[in-house]
Scaffold this motif. Sequence first.
Motif, mmCIF file in Angstrom:
data_model
loop_
_atom_site.group_PDB
_atom_site.id
_atom_site.type_symbol
_atom_site.label_atom_id
_atom_site.label_comp_id
_atom_site.label_asym_id
_atom_site.label_seq_id
_atom_site.Cartn_x
_atom_site.Cartn_y
_atom_site.Cartn_z
ATOM 1 N N LEU A 110 -21.234 -16.972 -21.591
ATOM 2 C CA LEU A 110 -20.339 -18.079 -21.284
ATOM 3 C C LEU A 110 -21.054 -19.413 -21.440
ATOM 4 C CD1 LEU A 110 -18.554 -16.631 -18.116
ATOM 5 C CD2 LEU A 110 -17.566 -16.938 -20.382
ATOM 6 N N TYR A 111 -22.344 -19.420 -21.174
ATOM 7 C CA TYR A 111 -23.153 -20.634 -21.351
ATOM 8 C C TYR A 111 -23.014 -21.152 -22.781
ATOM 9 C CZ TYR A 111 -27.438 -23.365 -22.115
ATOM 10 O OH TYR A 111 -28.330 -24.345 -22.465
ATOM 11 N N GLU A 112 -23.141 -20.268 -23.770
ATOM 12 C CA GLU A 112 -23.042 -20.669 -25.170
ATOM 13 C C GLU A 112 -21.611 -21.078 -25.519
ATOM 14 O OE1 GLU A 112 -24.518 -17.498 -27.597
ATOM 15 O OE2 GLU A 112 -26.310 -17.229 -26.378
ATOM 16 N N LEU A 113 -20.648 -20.334 -25.003
ATOM 17 C CA LEU A 113 -19.247 -20.625 -25.302
ATOM 18 C C LEU A 113 -18.864 -22.012 -24.819
ATOM 19 C CD1 LEU A 113 -16.451 -19.488 -26.256
ATOM 20 C CD2 LEU A 113 -16.105 -18.808 -23.878
ATOM 21 N N ASP A 114 -19.287 -22.370 -23.606
ATOM 22 C CA ASP A 114 -18.900 -23.653 -23.018
ATOM 23 C C ASP A 114 -19.424 -24.846 -23.804
ATOM 24 O OD1 ASP A 114 -17.479 -22.450 -21.052
ATOM 25 O OD2 ASP A 114 -18.882 -22.872 -19.422
ATOM 26 N N ARG A 115 -20.442 -24.654 -24.622
ATOM 27 C CA ARG A 115 -21.047 -25.753 -25.372
ATOM 28 C C ARG A 115 -20.542 -25.848 -26.799
ATOM 29 N NH1 ARG A 115 -23.619 -24.602 -21.107
ATOM 30 N NH2 ARG A 115 -25.094 -26.011 -20.105
ATOM 31 N N MET A 116 -19.641 -24.966 -27.182
ATOM 32 C CA MET A 116 -19.110 -24.993 -28.540
ATOM 33 C C MET A 116 -18.054 -26.082 -28.685
ATOM 34 S SD MET A 116 -18.851 -20.898 -29.346
ATOM 35 C CE MET A 116 -18.425 -21.120 -31.060
ATOM 36 N N ASP A 117 -17.955 -26.627 -29.882
ATOM 37 C CA ASP A 117 -16.954 -27.652 -30.195
ATOM 38 C C ASP A 117 -15.642 -26.935 -30.496
ATOM 39 O OD1 ASP A 117 -15.535 -29.838 -30.995
ATOM 40 O OD2 ASP A 117 -16.795 -30.345 -32.714
ATOM 41 N N LEU A 118 -14.908 -26.617 -29.437
ATOM 42 C CA LEU A 118 -13.789 -25.690 -29.570
ATOM 43 C C LEU A 118 -12.673 -26.042 -28.594
ATOM 44 C CD1 LEU A 118 -12.455 -22.961 -30.389
ATOM 45 C CD2 LEU A 118 -13.935 -21.860 -28.705
ATOM 46 N N THR A 119 -11.449 -26.006 -29.099
ATOM 47 C CA THR A 119 -10.262 -26.111 -28.257
ATOM 48 C C THR A 119 -9.421 -24.868 -28.486
ATOM 49 O OG1 THR A 119 -10.229 -28.523 -28.343
ATOM 50 C CG2 THR A 119 -8.182 -27.425 -27.759
ATOM 51 N N ALA A 120 -9.098 -24.169 -27.411
ATOM 52 C CA ALA A 120 -8.328 -22.926 -27.509
ATOM 53 C C ALA A 120 -7.048 -23.063 -26.699
ATOM 54 C CB ALA A 120 -9.154 -21.750 -26.989
ATOM 55 N N LYS A 121 -5.950 -22.675 -27.324
ATOM 56 C CA LYS A 121 -4.666 -22.662 -26.629
ATOM 57 C C LYS A 121 -4.343 -21.233 -26.252
ATOM 58 C CE LYS A 121 0.160 -24.107 -27.031
ATOM 59 N NZ LYS A 121 1.193 -24.659 -27.948
ATOM 60 N N SER A 122 -4.189 -20.980 -24.961
ATOM 61 C CA SER A 122 -3.981 -19.624 -24.475
ATOM 62 C C SER A 122 -2.497 -19.339 -24.284
ATOM 63 C CB SER A 122 -4.722 -19.418 -23.156
ATOM 64 O OG SER A 122 -3.999 -20.009 -22.093
ATOM 65 N N THR A 123 -2.203 -18.089 -23.936
ATOM 66 C CA THR A 123 -0.822 -17.690 -23.659
ATOM 67 C C THR A 123 -0.469 -17.845 -22.184
ATOM 68 O OG1 THR A 123 -1.450 -15.392 -23.275
ATOM 69 C CG2 THR A 123 -0.916 -16.017 -25.535
ATOM 70 N N LEU A 124 -1.447 -18.181 -21.355
ATOM 71 C CA LEU A 124 -1.180 -18.335 -19.926
ATOM 72 C C LEU A 124 -0.160 -19.434 -19.673
ATOM 73 C CD1 LEU A 124 -4.669 -18.179 -18.157
ATOM 74 C CD2 LEU A 124 -2.876 -16.444 -18.124
ATOM 75 N N ASP A 125 0.657 -19.240 -18.653
ATOM 76 C CA ASP A 125 1.537 -20.286 -18.163
ATOM 77 C C ASP A 125 0.863 -20.897 -16.937
ATOM 78 O OD1 ASP A 125 3.676 -21.514 -16.470
ATOM 79 O OD2 ASP A 125 4.916 -20.897 -18.176
ATOM 80 N N LEU A 126 0.288 -22.083 -17.092
ATOM 81 C CA LEU A 126 -0.542 -22.657 -16.036
ATOM 82 C C LEU A 126 0.245 -22.893 -14.754
ATOM 83 C CD1 LEU A 126 -3.297 -23.723 -15.212
ATOM 84 C CD2 LEU A 126 -2.638 -25.964 -16.089
ATOM 85 N N THR A 127 1.499 -23.311 -14.878
ATOM 86 C CA THR A 127 2.296 -23.576 -13.675
ATOM 87 C C THR A 127 2.467 -22.316 -12.845
ATOM 88 O OG1 THR A 127 3.497 -25.335 -14.832
ATOM 89 C CG2 THR A 127 4.493 -24.439 -12.829
ATOM 90 N N VAL A 128 2.866 -21.228 -13.500
ATOM 91 C CA VAL A 128 3.065 -19.969 -12.775
ATOM 92 C C VAL A 128 1.719 -19.382 -12.349
ATOM 93 C CG1 VAL A 128 4.024 -17.641 -12.916
ATOM 94 C CG2 VAL A 128 5.216 -19.550 -14.007
ATOM 95 N N GLN A 129 0.730 -19.468 -13.228
ATOM 96 C CA GLN A 129 -0.613 -18.978 -12.903
ATOM 97 C C GLN A 129 -1.130 -19.654 -11.638
ATOM 98 O OE1 GLN A 129 -2.848 -16.823 -14.448
ATOM 99 N NE2 GLN A 129 -4.652 -17.383 -13.284
ATOM 100 N N THR A 130 -0.982 -20.956 -11.564
ATOM 101 C CA THR A 130 -1.467 -21.702 -10.398
ATOM 102 C C THR A 130 -0.699 -21.321 -9.141
ATOM 103 O OG1 THR A 130 -2.107 -23.559 -11.817
ATOM 104 C CG2 THR A 130 -1.848 -24.007 -9.468
ATOM 105 N N ALA A 131 0.615 -21.214 -9.279
ATOM 106 C CA ALA A 131 1.438 -20.874 -8.117
ATOM 107 C C ALA A 131 1.095 -19.483 -7.586
ATOM 108 C CB ALA A 131 2.915 -20.946 -8.492
#
Length: 1004
Positions: free
Chosen positions: A408-429
């Motif tokens: 995860l250390y290496e992943l966090d430093r990559m020049d990358l934007t990823a769009k996931s399938t999660l629904d943040l509103t429902v996920q948070t709730a």
Amino acid sequence: MCPVKRIKTKTRRIWPIVLLFLLVVGLCVWGGVLALDEINTYKGQARILSQMASRMQFELADGPSSRPLSAPAGPYDMRFGYTRLPDIKSRMEKSGYVISREVRPSDSMLKWSQWGGFPIFHEKTVSGLTLLDRMGEEIYARKYPRNTFSSFSEIPPVLVEMLLFIENRDLLDPQKPLMNPAVAWERLAKALFDNALQLIVPSHSAAGGSTLATQTEKFRHSPEGVTHTARDKLYQMASASLRGYLDGENTLQARKNIVLNYINSIPLAAQPDYGEVNGLGDGLWAWFGADLNRVATLFRDLDATSNGYSINKKALAVKQVLSLFLAHRRPSHYLIGKRDDLEALCETYLDLLSSQGILSKAICSSAYGQSLPWRSSPPPSPAMTQVEKKASNTNRIQLLSLLGVKKLYELDRMDLTAKSTLDLTVQTAVSEEIMRLHDPAYLTEKGLYGYRLLGKGDPKKITYGFTLYEKTPRGNVLRVQTDNYDQALNINEGVKMELGSTAKLRTLVTYLEIVSTLFDRYSQMARYDLLAVEIPPRDTLTAWAISYLIGTQERNRLHMLNAAMQRTYSASPAEGFFTGGGLHSFENFNPQDNYRTVTVIEGLRYSINMVFIRLMRDIVRYYIYNPVNGPGAHLRDPLNPQRRAYLEKFADLEGTKFVRMFYRKYAGKSQSQILSTALQSVSPVPARLAYVCRFLAPEMELDEFAEEVKAHLPKFTLTDDLVQKLYWQSDPDRFTLSDRGYLSRMHPLELWVADFLRNKREASLQEILTENASVRQEVYKWLFRSSQKRAQDQRIYTMLEIEAFVQIHQAWKQVGYPFGSLVPSLATAIGSSGDRPAALAELMGVIVNRGIRMPLYRIETLVFAAGTPYEVHFERGAPVAPEKILEPDIADVLKDALSQVVESGTAQRAFRSFVDPDGTVIPLGGKTGTGDNRYEKFGRGGNIISSKVLNRSSTFVFFLGDRFFGVVLAYVDGPNVAAYDFTSALPVTLLKILVPRIMPLFHL
């Protein structure tokens, strides 16, 4: 007359030489004047290099590029992930993604890169991973370096002066607007002279000629961030020159940006448990715990006292900044290895800065008296709430696998934007609700205390997990995945658990697949042909199928499957079951079921263990005895040659188990320790000790033997005659290995392993197993005698059962079972082989899709290196061809049965929980399971001697309407697990609580 003529001839010959000389001198003078002018004005190179740089362009276009740019192998390119892109493209393609857009570099940029130059563009200093939800809302973002100046104007001038004095004094000279930032003539000339002199005088110190621009190129793009050869230096200078003129001939703003980028990205070694440190801001924080903004405030008016900061604080900030600028020359040496050397170097430069008027004497004097305040421990990572962790971790872990990144250390430093399938509103709730399940007041409010729920055991120790998928035309997508486990581990996917009666669903799937296979095999046969089929007595399923087909007028798969669900079994626990190599007994969860005879569908509805134990026995016997390919049908004959083959397999399997156990007992011990351990394992009977002693130490003389035996028999009085008699009668040469085991009452294989390790202490387990292969057969010779048929039959059945479970495992694997084998025991039907919540959800997805496995994904799009010549966009490709896993009729029967579990079975409390605003009830079905994982010891006859509870889990795997499916989990482990008595009623109730949080998904 003659002499005069000769003089004229000589004069004519001299004039061309003089003229040529004057021409050469003139050219040299003219060249020198031009060179001097170029050195002072940079006009020529500004014009040429700016034109070359202007042709270094790139354009983002649809589809993949036929000639993508390759990144250098420098630390910057590796950290941002640019060097990984070729491998990532290959991996993404294999995972079903396509390149939707990619950069096309210009011919000039491509050729320059192919020649070895570093790609010329406006590079990012700060970048990192950004995760978005399905709507583009930010879930997670990490930027590295974390602490930076956003513009040159934010940097205090005196800080810039300090840096330039140390590294590149004339870089920001406003009188030279066209200056090439890659070249400092005086410094370069001195470096060339020093290096030439060093060839003659090796002890001479040679300084580098690098400017800030070339240093930046070096630590960003050269291999390992180091100049290895003169060629490397040329590439650095050439690339820095072109980059300096990227915006035109006037380079003043570019030179300011060089200072900004250098300060923000200077490499400053690495800290354990923190990682690489890059940039002044991160350096101040990582090494000294100092905040960049506060340091900048202190720098803005160093000599004033009216701003509330003492001169000592300002001086300390100066020394911290100075130390990091100097440490860049040898970061690991100064920041980790020799900090005293750095202190001394700082004092030298404080004198120089003071003499140049850059720092006041008061500041320098105060800085002298202060030691650098190094951090005693690594700086803390950025704080994240549990809700944020659970929303991000599931996608970050998925990206590790998708991209082939290890940490995860290496992943966090990559020049990358990823769009996931999660629904943040429902996920948070949902996450917020689950995080509250440790609050007793909230548990009371939601009615979670009570029978089969909470009340016994500390509720704060229970871990809850929830996963929800949605079926879409492109595949199954993850909408919510969360838990309240306070670690990075995802309990929905990362743990093998005994999930109890959820295994009955997998058992039922296998059962219905067998019925479907029997339908295909026999449904086209005439009645009189079916009557002629010879069925082994134990193959109950084939017998039932043929009987059903003989008696029905309409041969229809769905009807036969429904009829199979109506087959009946006794729920009595009174019977003993020979399985897993021994005799076992099982119980029902509800004792009231013990005296019933119920159908298969009732057994599922009320989760009756004994029904599924007997159903699994029928499945095992089908694989063993079915008349088409069941081996057991042919092994009843004592003369069948295959019997011996199975007995040999059993001998090898059983013997291997014992060898592994005995290896663990004796491995790593000395000769004397092995003998002592073996003697302690034997009853204190003189003859037995004598046999063990002589078998393992045949080289012993009589007196040594006497001493050893007497030491282990302190309560016996052994005469010399008796000792001598024991010594001679236990001569190992007189006995076979089996005889030795019988006489000593030790397992023969234990004697063999102990003896082998005593003579070859360093032997590995694999070496012992190889050497022991024939010995295992020898030890079990008694089994091959014709008089042992009953024992043979039991052991042959054990091997056949193991083979049957191999086939059952293949069937389970086909519908998503996540592990490499099953426990070859009927107890697998009620959960002994373990499972994972996410794998159960995958099975439910197959059922929802009417037997079709759809691809499961969590990442919709990926954008790498946005705004750079490496930019590439990935998105999910066209839907893959559906993979048929089950017959649609099987899926329909299963879905109907699971609906009944909610309507009137073990999940009844969730019936009619999901209702649309218009009053429409959303169908809900599923399977419950409670896993009580115990370590048990059994005695003769299968009786339990002792039992220790290791963990407890309750699960509800469900489908919701035609689109959604998932799993709810409650889990606890630890020393007080036995205190808990919650069942699957707990996750079913939790699903009811989450209804308001989940319902918004139905209207998107």
